[in-house]
Design an enzyme around this catalytic site. Structure first.
Site, PDB file in Angstrom:
ATOM      1  N   TYR B  96     -12.647   8.744   9.915  1.00  0.00           N
ATOM      2  CA  TYR B  96     -13.475   9.328  10.975  1.00  0.00           C
ATOM      3  C   TYR B  96     -14.158  10.612  10.525  1.00  0.00           C
ATOM      4  O   TYR B  96     -15.281  10.903  10.927  1.00  0.00           O
ATOM      5  CB  TYR B  96     -12.647   9.578  12.244  1.00  0.00           C
ATOM      6  CG  TYR B  96     -12.415   8.317  13.034  1.00  0.00           C
ATOM      7  CD1 TYR B  96     -13.487   7.628  13.608  1.00  0.00           C
ATOM      8  CD2 TYR B  96     -11.144   7.794  13.201  1.00  0.00           C
ATOM      9  CE1 TYR B  96     -13.281   6.461  14.336  1.00  0.00           C
ATOM     10  CE2 TYR B  96     -10.925   6.621  13.922  1.00  0.00           C
ATOM     11  CZ  TYR B  96     -11.997   5.964  14.481  1.00  0.00           C
ATOM     12  OH  TYR B  96     -11.801   4.816  15.190  1.00  0.00           O
ATOM     13  N   GLU B 192      19.240  -1.646   5.577  1.00  0.00           N
ATOM     14  CA  GLU B 192      18.047  -2.343   6.075  1.00  0.00           C
ATOM     15  C   GLU B 192      17.746  -2.038   7.537  1.00  0.00           C
ATOM     16  O   GLU B 192      16.622  -1.707   7.874  1.00  0.00           O
ATOM     17  CB  GLU B 192      18.204  -3.870   5.903  1.00  0.00           C
ATOM     18  CG  GLU B 192      17.060  -4.664   6.528  1.00  0.00           C
ATOM     19  CD  GLU B 192      17.073  -6.142   6.200  1.00  0.00           C
ATOM     20  OE1 GLU B 192      17.787  -6.561   5.267  1.00  0.00           O
ATOM     21  OE2 GLU B 192      16.343  -6.896   6.882  1.00  0.00           O
ATOM     22  N   ASP B 244      20.320  -7.521   4.492  1.00  0.00           N
ATOM     23  CA  ASP B 244      20.681  -8.899   4.770  1.00  0.00           C
ATOM     24  C   ASP B 244      20.715  -9.675   3.449  1.00  0.00           C
ATOM     25  O   ASP B 244      20.030  -9.303   2.483  1.00  0.00           O
ATOM     26  CB  ASP B 244      19.628  -9.564   5.681  1.00  0.00           C
ATOM     27  CG  ASP B 244      19.691  -9.046   7.115  1.00  0.00           C
ATOM     28  OD1 ASP B 244      20.690  -8.401   7.481  1.00  0.00           O
ATOM     29  OD2 ASP B 244      18.731  -9.298   7.867  1.00  0.00           O
TER      30      ASP B 244
END
Lengths: 364, 364
Positions: B96, B192, B244
């Site tokens: 911007y 995680e 995981d």
């Protein structure tokens, strides 16, 4: 402690005793749950949030319901145990703990989540007070606020001064029920993006305007909404909301924060922030501040048109309808960071001070 | 200050002077950039991260490149100004601000992002040191660590004690270049999910094991990776990773944290954590701890098979190949919260202590 859990344990005990008594009277045991659907919702401006109309469904023990019935009772027992140990279980941990329930074990996590939602609705108690929590982001805080939590190891109070994190912030935990607050701030400013939050921290905005900045990180999570609600209630603070100027900012973020959502109506009582008012960016601001825009996408237009027709909150407020009509007429959306066109410091030195000088003009 | 910015300003000045000198000699000005693509990458185990092979492209000022050329120079100027004022600009704010560049303004943010990536690669300096930042989550920290930041208002050091957040945490800012650290912790444990992070906080794990817990919230952001890297480097701490047990945890999270990613090879030098080692959950753990599993999805299988064939990191380590083969043979994945099957406290009281008793067995 603001929430010792004894009230919740009493509710669990009542529910279980109701079942037990019916069995002793040789009646089929029952549990009563509110119907959780948009059709069972209305907007109550006085209460300030979407409310259930009060329709209930009754779950009676039969061959067809025996598994869900057992799961619901086991879930109540798990909650009672968690409250006893002071631990909290994520929804996923709850699902895995239920692996040991033999025939009542869940096939998938969405089954255990549904039973948890049922329990929450049945007791009219939010999940966090049952010591269940989601695996979600709770938002970030910087500003004139001391959060008072408890050190688990010593049991003593720990004071967290949110002015003293440099460029970092306080990360809100997923369970905020027992937090207490001390503040002389004049208002809470809830901001959509972390980028804008860090801009305002960098501009010393909370120091200059005596406020508390909260980064919602998009649609605020339950933890973030509950945090703002408890803070605003207990310290009688107004809450101003600063998002992108698009249907996502107006409806998914602001409206959800203020009055809740349709499909979780049994929770809105705890998670809505009725004192919230919308600071910007409004469609009027685009003209006023000559901001760069982007064309509305089809999905934006659809969301806005749907809200004009079906959203009880928008339908209640003529000023919101006018704002959304104006956005649709202009055919554009605007991002909060578009203010950087006028320089990085413009938002803190010009835009927000001008807006805050006329709070009455904020959208409801 | 660890990074006063003067080194970066010198690099910007050099680049600009190179252009200026060529113009004065009536030569076409040039800028040299490394080719940013997987084909220009190799894994260097000694360095510990994916490295560029060193192929460069040269951007010479022509009619076709004039706009990009101007944008690159303007972006360098913007960075120099930011360093001067001590401000940081998000990528979006930079876009911007460039609205005022006349004909060199960008059509969309992905154009300005590309030029920013070019500048970063050209100077071999990460974006954060150029005072640009992303709008992203930096991760959360709790444990035996004092972060030393600077209070912008007073310029004085501010000390943030990460043991004193109760159930909350320290939220890492998006720019961590100037943070300093004080710690007696023995290791960093990068986790995680926020759910597991809060579990370990609730179990007083950092207190009992003298460590620093970091919640990565899925794939770690640049800020989170850079934070762990700077912390581990400056305090000579080992980093253990707990995700995981699935291809996403092994490859997208762990491998990205440790060696970086292919399509951002010019940055891996700053963002990789070569000292990271993988604690779990491994396919062996599924058997060892009798954990509940879920079948691998097709997308999991594809990701794992691709990595066996094409990922230079996996191809380098026989032990990783064996782990992934075992996962594919078993046909299942496992979540870290599955340990809750043995009780909420099992992960802190049994699983992690047993694993930490045999660090040599961690995957590389």
């Amino acid at each position: 402690m603001p929430d010792s859990g004894s009230e919740v344990v009493a509710k669990i005990r009542d529910e279980a005793q109701g079942v037990y008594r019916r069995i002793q009277r040789k009646q089929k045991p029952q549990m009563k749950l509110p119907v959780r659907a948009l059709s069972n919702v209305r907007y109550r401006p006085k209460a300030g949030y979407f409310q259930l109309r009060g329709r209930n469904k009754v779950r009676t023990l039969t061959v067809g319901t025996v598994k869900t019935f057992a799961q619901t009772l086991k879930m109540l027992a798990m909650s009672k145990e968690l409250i006893g140990t002071g631990r909290h279980s994520t929804k996923r941990e709850a699902y895995y703990q239920a692996y040991n329930w033999g025939e009542a074990a869940f096939g998938a996590q969405d089954e255990s989540d549904t039973v948890m939602d049922d329990v929450e609705a049945m007791l009219s108690v939010n999940r966090e007070r049952l010591h269940f929590r989601a695996d979600e982001h709770g938002g970030e805080v910087a500003g004139e606020l001391v959060v008072i939590d408890r050190d688990r190891r010593t049991g003593r109070a720990v004071e967290i001064d949110c002015t003293r994190f440099g460029s970092g912030a306080y990360s809100v935990p997923t369970v905020v029920e027992e937090l207490r607050f001390r503040t002389k701030a004049k208002f809470v400013l809830a901001v959509e993006t972390k980028g804008m939050f860090e801009r305002l921290v960098e501009e010393d905005f909370f120091d200059r305007r005596h406020c508390i900045l909260v980064s919602m990180g998009g649609v605020p999570s339950r933890a973030c909404r509950r945090f703002i609600r408890r803070l605003a209630d207990s310290k009688k603070l107004p809450v101003y909301v600063f998002t992108d100027g698009d249907p996502y900012g107006y409806l998914n973020i602001y409206r959800t924060l203020k009055v809740g959502s349709g499909n979780a109506a049994h929770l809105n009582e705890f998670f809505c922030v009725p004192q919230a008012r919308f600071l910007g960016v409004t469609p009027d601001d685009i003209v006023e501040y000559q901001l760069p825009t982007h064309p509305l996408k089809e999905v934006d237009k659809k969301r806005a048109t749907d809200a004009m027709k079906n959203d009880p909150f928008i339908r209640h407020y003529r000023s919101w309808q006018k704002a959304i009509e104006k956005m649709l007429d202009m055919g554009v959306r605007v991002e909060q960071q578009a203010l950087a066109k006028h320089g990085l410091e413009f938002v803190a030195n010009t835009y927000l001070p001008q807006k805050l000088g006329n709070v009455e003009a904020f959208l409801p």
